[in-house]
Design a protein around this motif. Structure first.
Motif, PDB file in Angstrom:
ATOM      1  N   LYS A 178       0.828  -1.208   0.000  1.00 25.37           N
ATOM      2  CA  LYS A 178       0.000   0.000   0.000  1.00 25.37           C
ATOM      3  C   LYS A 178       0.864   1.260   0.000  1.00 25.37           C
ATOM      4  N   ALA A 179       1.921   1.248   0.803  1.00 25.01           N
ATOM      5  CA  ALA A 179       2.799   2.414   0.873  1.00 25.01           C
ATOM      6  C   ALA A 179       3.496   2.671  -0.461  1.00 25.01           C
ATOM      7  N   GLU A 180       3.809   1.603  -1.172  1.00 23.67           N
ATOM      8  CA  GLU A 180       4.530   1.739  -2.432  1.00 23.67           C
ATOM      9  C   GLU A 180       3.624   2.202  -3.572  1.00 23.67           C
ATOM     10  N   VAL A 181       2.357   1.791  -3.551  1.00 25.64           N
ATOM     11  CA  VAL A 181       1.487   1.973  -4.719  1.00 25.64           C
ATOM     12  C   VAL A 181       0.485   3.113  -4.594  1.00 25.64           C
ATOM     13  N   LEU A 182      -0.179   3.240  -3.461  1.00 20.38           N
ATOM     14  CA  LEU A 182      -1.420   4.007  -3.420  1.00 20.38           C
ATOM     15  C   LEU A 182      -1.252   5.507  -3.638  1.00 20.38           C
ATOM     16  N   THR A 183      -0.324   6.128  -2.942  1.00 20.89           N
ATOM     17  CA  THR A 183      -0.161   7.577  -3.099  1.00 20.89           C
ATOM     18  C   THR A 183       0.213   7.931  -4.529  1.00 20.89           C
ATOM     19  N   ARG A 184       1.095   7.166  -5.131  1.00 22.87           N
ATOM     20  CA  ARG A 184       1.516   7.434  -6.517  1.00 22.87           C
ATOM     21  C   ARG A 184       0.368   7.185  -7.495  1.00 22.87           C
ATOM     22  N   ALA A 185      -0.440   6.154  -7.236  1.00 20.42           N
ATOM     23  CA  ALA A 185      -1.588   5.889  -8.104  1.00 20.42           C
ATOM     24  C   ALA A 185      -2.617   7.015  -7.999  1.00 20.42           C
ATOM     25  N   GLY A 186      -2.831   7.516  -6.808  1.00 22.45           N
ATOM     26  CA  GLY A 186      -3.784   8.605  -6.619  1.00 22.45           C
ATOM     27  C   GLY A 186      -3.353   9.892  -7.284  1.00 22.45           C
ATOM     28  N   ARG A 187      -2.041  10.079  -7.428  1.00 22.52           N
ATOM     29  CA  ARG A 187      -1.526  11.270  -8.112  1.00 22.52           C
ATOM     30  C   ARG A 187      -1.407  11.072  -9.612  1.00 22.52           C
ATOM     31  N   GLY A 188      -1.711   9.868 -10.091  1.00 29.40           N
ATOM     32  CA  GLY A 188      -1.625   9.586 -11.519  1.00 29.40           C
ATOM     33  C   GLY A 188      -0.238   9.254 -11.997  1.00 29.40           C
ATOM     34  N   GLU A 189       0.723   9.142 -11.077  1.00 26.64           N
ATOM     35  CA  GLU A 189       2.101   8.824 -11.451  1.00 26.64           C
ATOM     36  C   GLU A 189       2.286   7.344 -11.777  1.00 26.64           C
ATOM     37  N   LEU A 190       1.413   6.528 -11.214  1.00 25.18           N
ATOM     38  CA  LEU A 190       1.458   5.088 -11.408  1.00 25.18           C
ATOM     39  C   LEU A 190       0.119   4.652 -11.994  1.00 25.18           C
ATOM     40  N   VAL A 191       0.166   3.954 -13.104  1.00 27.11           N
ATOM     41  CA  VAL A 191      -1.058   3.509 -13.782  1.00 27.11           C
ATOM     42  C   VAL A 191      -1.204   2.004 -13.605  1.00 27.11           C
ATOM     43  N   LEU A 192      -2.372   1.594 -13.152  1.00 33.70           N
ATOM     44  CA  LEU A 192      -2.649   0.182 -12.905  1.00 33.70           C
ATOM     45  C   LEU A 192      -3.737  -0.315 -13.846  1.00 33.70           C
ATOM     46  N   THR A 193      -3.715  -1.595 -14.123  1.00 31.15           N
ATOM     47  CA  THR A 193      -4.816  -2.226 -14.851  1.00 31.15           C
ATOM     48  C   THR A 193      -5.043  -3.601 -14.249  1.00 31.15           C
ATOM     49  N   VAL A 194      -6.087  -4.280 -14.747  1.00 31.40           N
ATOM     50  CA  VAL A 194      -6.469  -5.583 -14.199  1.00 31.40           C
ATOM     51  C   VAL A 194      -6.692  -6.564 -15.336  1.00 31.40           C
TER      52      VAL A 194
END
Length: 377
Positions: free
Chosen positions: A109-125
């Protein structure tokens, strides 16, 4: 029943409308005129605007820079995005992030969530599996090897896979459990092949050959995949609703201006009846969507599990979006097939959503099984 949205929900809708106001549905080449993909990447400029408006972190907790809202808020924003065919992985990235928040370990969570919320990290499923018919978790096997998990298998039609930083992959274990592994786009043993969707967007076939993923990047919690799958499905229903509403609005505007025999064709009874039928479809799609989103958001009990409400929403969305677009094409006449007019793009997107949701008959069968297993007394 109270269908009133909260002030926070309404604020999210207003923010979404402001962001999507400048999006042109024909902003990329037509899939009817393009042999390959309509674009190499999703709309990065729009993605940045969504991040600036805090719409990528709606469902994240405050400690990760989010608003702490629920699936209803996400579906409201997705509805607005589909009205203009916004080319962004909003559903997939948001759903993956909130699954990590809900079920992942603290380090992940610490590695992914803040960056994903800022749009710096893009996730898919990877939610389609190998064929789109069997469960996606059955397409990949997962086994533990020391401090890592080893994945083998194939996931097809992964949305935005060519451009996302990570793909959340469901996989089944020898103990018949499902885990979720966060696989980087570039990783030893992971191979991406290009596929093209009906809407002209790039999909990915993800082949995993002895791919090793650190244990901290694997979610083992029971029920995580089932919850994520239902959120993705409900979000897809929201996209279908927004697209259908956009199409019916276009049709209303066109038939109000198009004249025959000196009168707008909208005043003809046959035209008005068809438009009214499609309006009823949209209202049914809407009410079943909010029921499913509410069940997912609150965990509220009911006569059937939440999957029953999701099945009903899928039935209406899959059939409804097809009927709405087909009627729109009919009422537009030949103009609806003109590639200089955006309706043909809405038609392609509607067909892609219909295929993603699957046939209504299959959902009716699933709903019948639920009714048989949970007698209503």
């Amino acid at each position: 029943m109270d269908f009133t949205f909260t002030e926070e929900h309404q604020a999210a809708v207003e923010a979404a409308k402001a962001v999507f106001a400048g999006v042109a549905p024909d902003g990329v080449p037509s899939p009817a005129l393009t042999a390959g993909a309509v674009a190499e990447d999703f709309d990065r400029a729009l993605w940045a605007k969504l991040a600036d408006a805090d719409l990528l972190s709606l469902l994240l907790d405050a400690e990760y820079g989010g608003a702490g809202l629920d699936a209803v808020a996400l579906c409201l924003v997705l509805r607005e995005s589909a009205r203009v065919l916004a080319r962004v992985p909003l559903l997939e990235s948001s759903a993956a992030a909130v699954a990590v928040q809900r079920y992942g370990g603290e380090e992940l969570k610490a590695e992914v969530l803040t960056r994903a919320g800022r749009g710096e990290l893009v996730l898919t499923v990877a939610a389609n599996g190998r064929s789109g018919h069997d469960g996606a978790e059955l397409a990949v096997t997962a086994r533990q090897d020391g401090e890592a998990w080893v994945l083998d298998g194939v996931q097809t039609a992964v949305p935005w896979a060519q451009n996302a930083d990570f793909t959340l992959v469901p996989a089944h274990t020898a103990a018949d459990r499902t885990v979720l592994a966060l696989v980087p786009r570039v990783h030893e043993g992971a191979v991406l092949a290009e596929q093209i969707s009906t809407s002209g967007e790039r999909l990915g076939e993800l082949r995993l050959e002895s791919v090793r993923i650190a244990a901290r990047d694997v979610i083992e919690a029971d029920g995580a995949w089932e919850w994520l799958r239902e959120l993705l499905t409900t979000g897809t229903c929201a996209l279908a609703l927004g697209l259908g509403e956009g199409v019916l609005g276009m049709t209303s505007e066109y038939t109000s201006k198009r004249e025959q025999f000196g009168f707008p064709v909208a005043t003809f009874q046959a035209v008005a009846v068809q438009a009214a039928d499609r309006y009823i479809d949209l209202r049914a799609m809407e009410v079943t969507l909010w029921q499913a989103a509410w069940r997912i958001s609150t965990g509220a009990g009911g006569a059937l599990p939440a999957s029953g409400d999701v099945a009903v929403a899928k039935i209406w969305a899959s059939e409804g979006v097809r009927r709405v677009v087909q009627t729109a094409q009919h009422l537009h006449g030949g103009f609806g097939a003109d590639t200089d007019y955006p309706l043909h793009r809405y038609h392609a997107w509607a067909k892609q959503l219909e295929l993603a949701l699957g046939p209504a008959a299959a959902h009716e069968e699933a709903l019948g099984d639920l009714l048989a297993a949970h007698p209503l007394g």
